[in-house]
Structures are given as structure tokens and as C-alpha cells.
Design a protein around this motif. Structure first.
Motif, PDB file in Angstrom:
ATOM      1  N   ALA A 137      -0.258  -2.783   8.300  1.00 16.61           N
ATOM      2  CA  ALA A 137      -1.484  -3.315   7.701  1.00 16.61           C
ATOM      3  C   ALA A 137      -1.160  -4.412   6.685  1.00 16.61           C
ATOM      4  O   ALA A 137      -0.258  -4.263   5.866  1.00 16.61           O
ATOM      5  CB  ALA A 137      -2.248  -2.183   7.021  1.00 16.61           C
ATOM      6  N   HIS A 138      -1.892  -5.497   6.773  1.00 22.67           N
ATOM      7  CA  HIS A 138      -1.672  -6.607   5.850  1.00 22.67           C
ATOM      8  C   HIS A 138      -2.878  -7.535   5.855  1.00 22.67           C
ATOM      9  O   HIS A 138      -3.721  -7.460   6.750  1.00 22.67           O
ATOM     10  CB  HIS A 138      -0.424  -7.410   6.263  1.00 22.67           C
ATOM     11  CG  HIS A 138      -0.581  -8.104   7.589  1.00 22.67           C
ATOM     12  ND1 HIS A 138      -0.491  -7.437   8.792  1.00 22.67           N
ATOM     13  CD2 HIS A 138      -0.864  -9.387   7.895  1.00 22.67           C
ATOM     14  CE1 HIS A 138      -0.684  -8.283   9.786  1.00 22.67           C
ATOM     15  NE2 HIS A 138      -0.938  -9.483   9.271  1.00 22.67           N
ATOM     16  N   THR A 139      -2.936  -8.409   4.871  1.00 20.08           N
ATOM     17  CA  THR A 139      -3.864  -9.540   4.952  1.00 20.08           C
ATOM     18  C   THR A 139      -2.989 -10.772   5.136  1.00 20.08           C
ATOM     19  O   THR A 139      -1.843 -10.807   4.664  1.00 20.08           O
ATOM     20  CB  THR A 139      -4.703  -9.694   3.660  1.00 20.08           C
ATOM     21  OG1 THR A 139      -3.821  -9.856   2.546  1.00 20.08           O
ATOM     22  CG2 THR A 139      -5.612  -8.493   3.435  1.00 20.08           C
ATOM     23  N   ASP A 140      -3.507 -11.780   5.808  1.00 23.81           N
ATOM     24  CA  ASP A 140      -2.732 -13.005   5.985  1.00 23.81           C
ATOM     25  C   ASP A 140      -2.828 -13.835   4.707  1.00 23.81           C
ATOM     26  O   ASP A 140      -3.863 -13.877   4.058  1.00 23.81           O
ATOM     27  CB  ASP A 140      -3.258 -13.810   7.176  1.00 23.81           C
ATOM     28  CG  ASP A 140      -2.997 -13.086   8.501  1.00 23.81           C
ATOM     29  OD1 ASP A 140      -2.138 -12.181   8.530  1.00 23.81           O
ATOM     30  OD2 ASP A 140      -3.667 -13.428   9.492  1.00 23.81           O
ATOM     31  N   THR A 141      -1.740 -14.509   4.374  1.00 28.08           N
ATOM     32  CA  THR A 141      -1.710 -15.334   3.162  1.00 28.08           C
ATOM     33  C   THR A 141      -2.557 -16.599   3.342  1.00 28.08           C
ATOM     34  O   THR A 141      -3.085 -17.147   2.389  1.00 28.08           O
ATOM     35  CB  THR A 141      -0.243 -15.746   2.871  1.00 28.08           C
ATOM     36  OG1 THR A 141       0.555 -14.575   2.950  1.00 28.08           O
ATOM     37  CG2 THR A 141      -0.075 -16.376   1.513  1.00 28.08           C
ATOM     38  N   LEU A 194      -8.254  -7.007   6.140  1.00 24.01           N
ATOM     39  CA  LEU A 194      -7.069  -6.159   6.267  1.00 24.01           C
ATOM     40  C   LEU A 194      -6.931  -5.786   7.746  1.00 24.01           C
ATOM     41  O   LEU A 194      -7.880  -5.298   8.357  1.00 24.01           O
ATOM     42  CB  LEU A 194      -7.255  -4.912   5.414  1.00 24.01           C
ATOM     43  CG  LEU A 194      -6.119  -3.893   5.419  1.00 24.01           C
ATOM     44  CD1 LEU A 194      -4.850  -4.490   4.834  1.00 24.01           C
ATOM     45  CD2 LEU A 194      -6.521  -2.653   4.616  1.00 24.01           C
ATOM     46  N   HIS A 195      -5.792  -6.064   8.334  1.00 23.55           N
ATOM     47  CA  HIS A 195      -5.636  -5.794   9.763  1.00 23.55           C
ATOM     48  C   HIS A 195      -4.224  -5.308  10.085  1.00 23.55           C
ATOM     49  O   HIS A 195      -3.311  -5.431   9.267  1.00 23.55           O
ATOM     50  CB  HIS A 195      -5.996  -7.026  10.588  1.00 23.55           C
ATOM     51  CG  HIS A 195      -5.185  -8.255  10.261  1.00 23.55           C
ATOM     52  ND1 HIS A 195      -5.373  -9.008   9.120  1.00 23.55           N
ATOM     53  CD2 HIS A 195      -4.169  -8.857  10.924  1.00 23.55           C
ATOM     54  CE1 HIS A 195      -4.523 -10.008   9.098  1.00 23.55           C
ATOM     55  NE2 HIS A 195      -3.773  -9.945  10.176  1.00 23.55           N
ATOM     56  N   ARG A 196      -4.093  -4.778  11.272  1.00 22.73           N
ATOM     57  CA  ARG A 196      -2.793  -4.295  11.732  1.00 22.73           C
ATOM     58  C   ARG A 196      -2.792  -4.356  13.257  1.00 22.73           C
ATOM     59  O   ARG A 196      -3.836  -4.591  13.884  1.00 22.73           O
ATOM     60  CB  ARG A 196      -2.546  -2.858  11.257  1.00 22.73           C
ATOM     61  CG  ARG A 196      -3.465  -1.849  11.905  1.00 22.73           C
ATOM     62  CD  ARG A 196      -3.217  -0.432  11.390  1.00 22.73           C
ATOM     63  NE  ARG A 196      -3.995   0.543  12.144  1.00 22.73           N
ATOM     64  CZ  ARG A 196      -4.038   1.835  11.881  1.00 22.73           C
ATOM     65  NH1 ARG A 196      -3.361   2.329  10.848  1.00 22.73           N
ATOM     66  NH2 ARG A 196      -4.752   2.655  12.631  1.00 22.73           N
TER      67      ARG A 196
HETATM   68 FE   LIG Z   1      -1.958 -10.992  10.374  1.00 24.04          FE
END
Ligand SMILES: [Fe+2]
Ligand SMILES: O=C(O)CCC(=O)C(=O)O
Length: 275
Positions: A137-141, A194-196
Motif C-alpha cells: 500500500a502506498h500513495t504515489d509521490t 492509497l492503493h496497492r
Molecule cells: Fe502506485
């Protein structure tokens, strides 16, 4: 322009090696032509080789390939689409035509020195998908990311009250993920998603992510049009380069580290950034 073939952290519990198939796929995508010096680009291909779930070995391959061909075409199209998207998004935030220049370029072309990257992701099939994760899981910068996914589902976004929701592939459709930068510029009106990515039991999955950001020296802060007596800026001013550095070091905490005011949790990404 860097092309990254990202190592899915995935293969872990499967005890499998990254499939050389991906390299083949890449070959067909890129359309290797005669390499001429003027067309040279350096592409970094990194593949993750995982032998057991405890031991991860990553091999980085650096190859020189011709920039001509399908990949170039793809990048050109993505640039054009990014400019159109940017215009629409920033206009929707109330930016006047002349204020768009900083982000879209004086003649509506691509911003000079824009930071863009194309990332090719390969998620091999895993017979036991619950024991592994394709991409954590992360958000893109980025300002936003334009994502193409092959016809195997795997992308999930976090929605408050629902949890992880699948975003199934739709033929002919691209996905636009709002990134951290747009959250900052829009003063959190466009929250970063927020995606994965999860892996599939039987099918390999491919995705192509095009990340857009401005030039590294660009000063980023909530757009002044959005700030007023009842709307204080929620993020401090800093350069895009500084933010990229903070994100690289602090990952999920980056947004909260540049935040000026405490935000009530609005979605998963903010919760995540509070961790
Ligand atoms: Fe991403
Ligand atoms: O493979 C996907 O669908 C997600 C890729 C992604 O989130 C990324 O490359 O940042």
C-alpha cells in the motif's frame, strides 16, 4: 525519461523466480530497432528474484535500448494526456489561464524539465496469493499517475468505510491516480489515493504506470486561489525536489511531515500518512 521495471515484492511466499517472460514482453513492447547514438536512452530494468519468502534477492539490469518504437510513442501520448489532464484539474480548482503556465508550459505544451517516469510492473501468478503482496500500500509521490493494466485484476484502492476495493481492468480505459503533489496543491481537495496491487492465482499481471511531476526546482504549496480566511494552507511551501527527498526517506509519513494543520481523517491515504 527513465523506464523502470519495478520488482514486485510479490514472489515471496511462492518460492518462484521472477519470470523471464517479462523481459520478453518488454522486448515486444519496446520494438527493438537499430540502435543509433542519437536515439539512445538508458533504461533501468530491475527484476526481483525471490527464492523463499524469507530471502529476497534483487537484480538490477541496466540495458541500453533504442528509444525509437512503441515505448517512445507511449511516452509521447502520455505527455499529451498529462497536459490535458493538468489543464482540466487545475482549471477545476479555479486557476486562471495565465496561472496555468507554471504547470502546463507557456504554450500549453509540456512543462520544461518535467519529471516523468514510466514504470513497468510485472506480477507473476502465485498459487497462494493470500501469502504475498504484489505492491505494498502506498500513495504515489507524483501529481498524478496514469496507469494501464493488463486484463488481469490486481489493483485495489482504499476507501473509507469499505476497505480495499478492487479496480478491475476495463478494456480501453486508463486509470488516473491522484498523487501526493496534487493533494498538496489542492490543499487536500484532491486527496492522494492509497492503493496497492495484489497478485493473481493463475495469471501473470502487467501494468504500466506513467508518473507526472513538474521540474525539480518548482516550488510546491497549496494554490493561492484555494487559500482564504476560512481555508488556511494545510501544507508548507517547499521545492518538488525537497518533497521527493522527504518521501524517499519517510514514505507514508511524508505528507504529514509537510502538513501545517491537523487534518481530520478524510480517507485512507491521510490515515496512512499519519502512521
Ligand atoms: Fe502506485
Ligand atoms: O500495478 C498496479 O496496478 C499499481 C502500480 C502502482 O501503483 C505503481 O507503480 O505505483
Amino acid at each position: 525519461m527513465a523506464v523502470l521495471v519495478s520488482p514486485p515484492s510479490s514472489l515471496s511466499s511462492c518460492g518462484m523466480k521472477a519470470s523471464p517472460l517479462w523481459v520478453l514482453q518488454l522486448n515486444t513492447l519496446i520494438n527493438f530497432g537499430p540502435i543509433t547514438t542519437q536515439d539512445f536512452g538508458i533504461y533501468i530494468l530491475s527484476l526481483s528474484h525471490t527464492y523463499t519468502h524469507k530471502f529476497i534477492k534483487t537484480c538490477i539490469y541496466t540495458v541500453l535500448i533504442s528509444c525509437s518504437g512503441v515505448m517512445d510513442e507511449y511516452q509521447k501520448e502520455m505527455k499529451q494526456l498529462s497536459v490535458r489532464l493538468l489543464r482540466l484539474i487545475l482549471s477545476s480548482l479555479g486557476l486562471a489561464r495565465e496561472d496555468l503556465t507554471k504547470w502546463v508550459g507557456p504554450a500549453g505544451e509540456f512543462t520544461q524539465g518535467a519529471t516523468t517516469a514510466l514504470q513497468l510492473n510485472s506480477y507473476p501468478a502465485c498459487p497462494d496469493p493470500n501469502r504475498t503482496m504484489g505492491l505494498a500500500a502506498h500513495t504515489d509521490t507524483s501529481m498524478f499517475t496514469i496507469l494501464y493494466q493488463s486484463n488481469t485484476s490486481g489493483l485495489q484502492i482504499f476507501r473509507d468505510g469499505f476497505g480495499w476495493v478492487s479496480v478491475p481492468p476495463l478494456a480501453g480505459a486508463l486509470i488516473v491516480n491522484v498523487g501526493d503533489l496534487l493533494q498538496i496543491l489542492s490543499n487536500a481537495r484532491f486527496p492522494a489515493v492509497l492503493h496497492r496491487a495484489v497478485v493473481n492465482r493463475t495469471n501473470q499481471r502487467l501494468s504500466i504506470a506513467y508518473f507526472y511531476g513538474p521540474s525539480t526546482e518548482t516550488r510546491i504549496m497549496p494554490l493561492s486561489k484555494l487559500i482564504g480566511p476560512g481555508d488556511p494552507p494545510l501544507y508548507r511551501s517547499l521545492t518538488w525536489k525537497e518533497y521527493i527527498g522527504i518521501k524517499a526517506k519517510h514514505l507514508y509519513r511524508a505528507l504529514s511531515l509537510v502538513r501545517l494543520q491537523q487534518l481530520a481523517p478524510m480517507n485512507g491515504s491521510l490515515d496512512m500518512n499519519d502512521q
